[in-house]
Structures are given as C-alpha cells and as structure tokens.
Design an enzyme around this catalytic site. Sequence first.
Site, short mmCIF file in Angstrom:
data_model
loop_
_atom_site.label_atom_id
_atom_site.label_comp_id
_atom_site.label_asym_id
_atom_site.label_seq_id
_atom_site.Cartn_x
_atom_site.Cartn_y
_atom_site.Cartn_z
N TYR A 82 47.67 34.12 51.69
CA TYR A 82 47.08 32.78 51.57
C TYR A 82 47.27 31.96 52.84
CZ TYR A 82 45.64 33.66 46.86
OH TYR A 82 44.98 34.19 45.77
N GLN A 103 33.54 27.93 42.65
CA GLN A 103 34.63 28.90 42.54
C GLN A 103 35.38 28.99 43.87
OE1 GLN A 103 32.98 32.63 40.25
NE2 GLN A 103 31.30 31.60 41.29
N HIS A 129 38.39 27.12 40.52
CA HIS A 129 39.38 28.15 40.84
C HIS A 129 40.54 27.58 41.67
CE1 HIS A 129 36.68 31.94 40.07
NE2 HIS A 129 36.96 31.26 38.97
N CYS A 175 54.47 24.03 42.28
CA CYS A 175 55.64 24.79 41.86
C CYS A 175 55.20 25.88 40.87
CB CYS A 175 56.65 23.85 41.20
SG CYS A 175 58.19 24.70 40.78
N CYS A 223 58.58 22.37 35.69
CA CYS A 223 59.04 21.48 36.77
C CYS A 223 58.19 20.21 36.79
CB CYS A 223 58.93 22.22 38.10
SG CYS A 223 59.38 21.20 39.51
N SER A 251 28.51 36.67 42.89
CA SER A 251 28.16 38.01 42.43
C SER A 251 28.00 38.12 40.92
CB SER A 251 29.22 39.02 42.91
OG SER A 251 30.49 38.59 42.46
N GLU A 288 22.05 39.09 47.71
CA GLU A 288 21.75 40.34 46.99
C GLU A 288 21.59 40.01 45.50
OE1 GLU A 288 21.31 43.09 48.49
OE2 GLU A 288 22.16 42.59 50.47
P1 OAD Z 1 31.75 37.59 45.69
O1 OAD Z 1 32.29 38.03 47.00
O2 OAD Z 1 32.05 38.40 44.50
O3 OAD Z 1 30.17 37.47 45.80
C1 OAD Z 1 29.55 36.81 46.85
C2 OAD Z 1 28.04 36.84 46.61
O4 OAD Z 1 27.45 36.05 47.62
C3 OAD Z 1 27.40 38.22 46.68
O5 OAD Z 1 26.56 38.39 45.55
C4 OAD Z 1 26.56 38.21 47.97
O6 OAD Z 1 25.34 38.90 47.86
C5 OAD Z 1 26.31 36.73 48.13
N1 OAD Z 1 26.19 36.30 49.53
C6 OAD Z 1 26.80 36.76 50.63
N2 OAD Z 1 26.44 36.07 51.72
C7 OAD Z 1 25.57 35.11 51.27
C8 OAD Z 1 24.85 34.07 51.92
N3 OAD Z 1 24.94 33.83 53.22
N4 OAD Z 1 24.05 33.30 51.15
C9 OAD Z 1 23.93 33.52 49.81
N5 OAD Z 1 24.59 34.50 49.16
C10 OAD Z 1 25.41 35.28 49.88
O7 OAD Z 1 32.22 36.08 45.50
P2 OAD Z 1 32.26 35.18 44.17
O8 OAD Z 1 31.14 35.51 43.26
O9 OAD Z 1 32.43 33.79 44.61
O10 OAD Z 1 38.31 34.49 42.50
O11 OAD Z 1 33.59 35.68 43.51
C11 OAD Z 1 34.06 35.01 42.38
C12 OAD Z 1 35.55 35.00 42.38
O12 OAD Z 1 36.03 36.32 42.58
C13 OAD Z 1 36.18 34.22 43.53
O13 OAD Z 1 36.28 32.85 43.26
C14 OAD Z 1 37.52 34.86 43.65
C15 OAD Z 1 37.06 36.29 43.60
O14 OAD Z 1 37.97 37.25 43.31
C16 OAD Z 1 39.66 34.46 42.60
O15 OAD Z 1 40.26 34.71 43.63
C17 OAD Z 1 40.30 34.08 41.32
#
Ligand code: OAD
Length: 253
Positions: free
Chosen positions: A65, A102, A120, A128, A133, A193, A219
Amino acid sequence: MSEAWEPLRIEPSASVVVVTGAGVSAESGIATFRDKGGIWEQYDLERVATPRGFAMDPDLVWRFYSERRAQVLGCEPNPGHRALVALERYLEPRGRFLLVTQNVDGLHQRAGSRRVLPIHGSLLRTRCSNDTCPSQPFDDEQSYMDGAPRCTTCGALLRPDVVWFGEYLDPDLERQARLAIADCDLFMAVGTSGLVYPVAGYVEIAAHYGVPRVLVNLEPPANLGAFTSFYQGKSGEVLPAILRSVAEAIGLG
Ligand code: OAD
C-alpha cells in the site's frame, strides 16, 4: 476520434448514478487490477488484500500500500474524471448526481467531484486494526516501507482504510448507493470488470427498476448483458465525447 460517439441526452432534472472502477484511472497512469500486467498479476491478492494476509505479514501489506500511495500521489485526474465533474455540475441545480467509486485513489475527489461514495475505502487514509479502539481513521500520505505502524491510542497495528476481500462494505455507504440506484433515471458504469460484488451487482438493481444502463469500458466485462448500451473505448476519450452536450450546457464545451 471522439466524434464516433453520439452525446447522451440527459435532462438537467435527471437523477444519475455513476459507478466507476480502476479503468477510469488507467489513463492517469494507475494500473488496473485484472488487465494484462494488472496489479493482481504482480501481487498475490490473498497476501496483500485480505485480513488473513495482513495477520500473516503486515509489513508486506504496508509495503504494497505504501508503493500504491506513492504512485497515486504522483498521478493527476484525467479527462474521464473531469467529464464526470461536468456531469455533476450540470445536474446540481435541478437534478441529482451520485458517484459510487470502487477506486481508493481519490482522483475523482481531486478532479472536483463532490457527491462521491468511496465504497472500497481510501488509500490515503489509515485506521486502527482493532475494531474496539476509540481512535478515528485519519488522512495519511505516509509510506511505511520499513514496517507496519502502530496505533498511538491502543498499540495495535494500523492498517490502510480500504476494504479487503472477505470484509463487508460500509453498510451506510451501501444503503445510500442502493437507494440512489433504485430511484435514478440513468445508471452508468465506467471502467470496471464487473467481477467484484456487491458493486458488480448494482446494475441488476437498476435493471430491476427499468432504468437505462450505460456502460463505458475498454473490454466487454463479465456483466455486459445487464447493460442497455455499451460504449467500448477508453473512458478518458469516451466520457468527454458522450457528455459533451452536458459540458457545453455549463459553458465547459
Ligand atoms: P479491474 O482491474 O478488475 O477492471 C478494470 C476494467 O477497466 C477492465 O474491464 C478494463 O477493460 C477496463 N479498462 C481498462 N482501461 C480502461 C480505460 N482507459 N477506460 C475504460 N475502461 C478501461 O478493476 P475493477 O473492476 O475496478 O478491490 O476492480 C474492482 C475491485 O477489484 C477493485 O476495487 C479492487 C479489485 O480487487 C479491492 O481491492 C477490494
């Protein structure tokens, strides 16, 4: 290039809910999670983004992080973030706008979005790890590459204020998001995604209420079939194009 996309017609009195994911920040230089070369290809999700991983190796989790904090601090919002700011300003006087993100990077807020639910959590906040706490989460840009920091109130380990896999989302934010979706005129999802629940299921709430459901994504995502229209492309190009009437109406066109 952008002329390929027809502008969306949105009434100024409309209620719009937008859900965003990592794709909206990709053009700011922040890696997505599941694309080729994404974060979950480089790191083991179980070790860095679960309560179990944190219990096993908090120093590793903080290194992960801390690197992400440093990266985000060096990035700027892109035209996709700014197009959503324009949409909020357009709707503000008469309609309603809610952005459910997210993303933990804070780029929507830095761009100027105000009605944002960071469902998220936030990468630039620390809290903490001891739920009993009394200390409060706090803004924190520090990097902890040398090891996990401890709480000055109770001595337990501090943790990033983000939601990990296996944890519940803040019920108040969840409730606000679901109520707004059930009562909106347009639902949009951008750069996600459609694999991570509960947020991936929000489009189904909109479908249940018969709300039009627009998707902007590079995609086709897992839940493509739940949307009524799909603009395939980069959000930094598609959003300014489909929202250009909105930007023009508030003098930003
Ligand atoms: P992902 O990485 O799973 O998906 C990203 C999506 O964005 C994909 O479908 C790509 O096709 C699309 N993408 C990439 N570049 C792009 C662009 N320039 N314009 C438009 N679309 C684009 O990310 P999230 O769906 O956000 O959670 O993932 C959801 C959660 O899973 C995150 O918040 C995180 C992760 O694990 C935690 O960490 C709890």
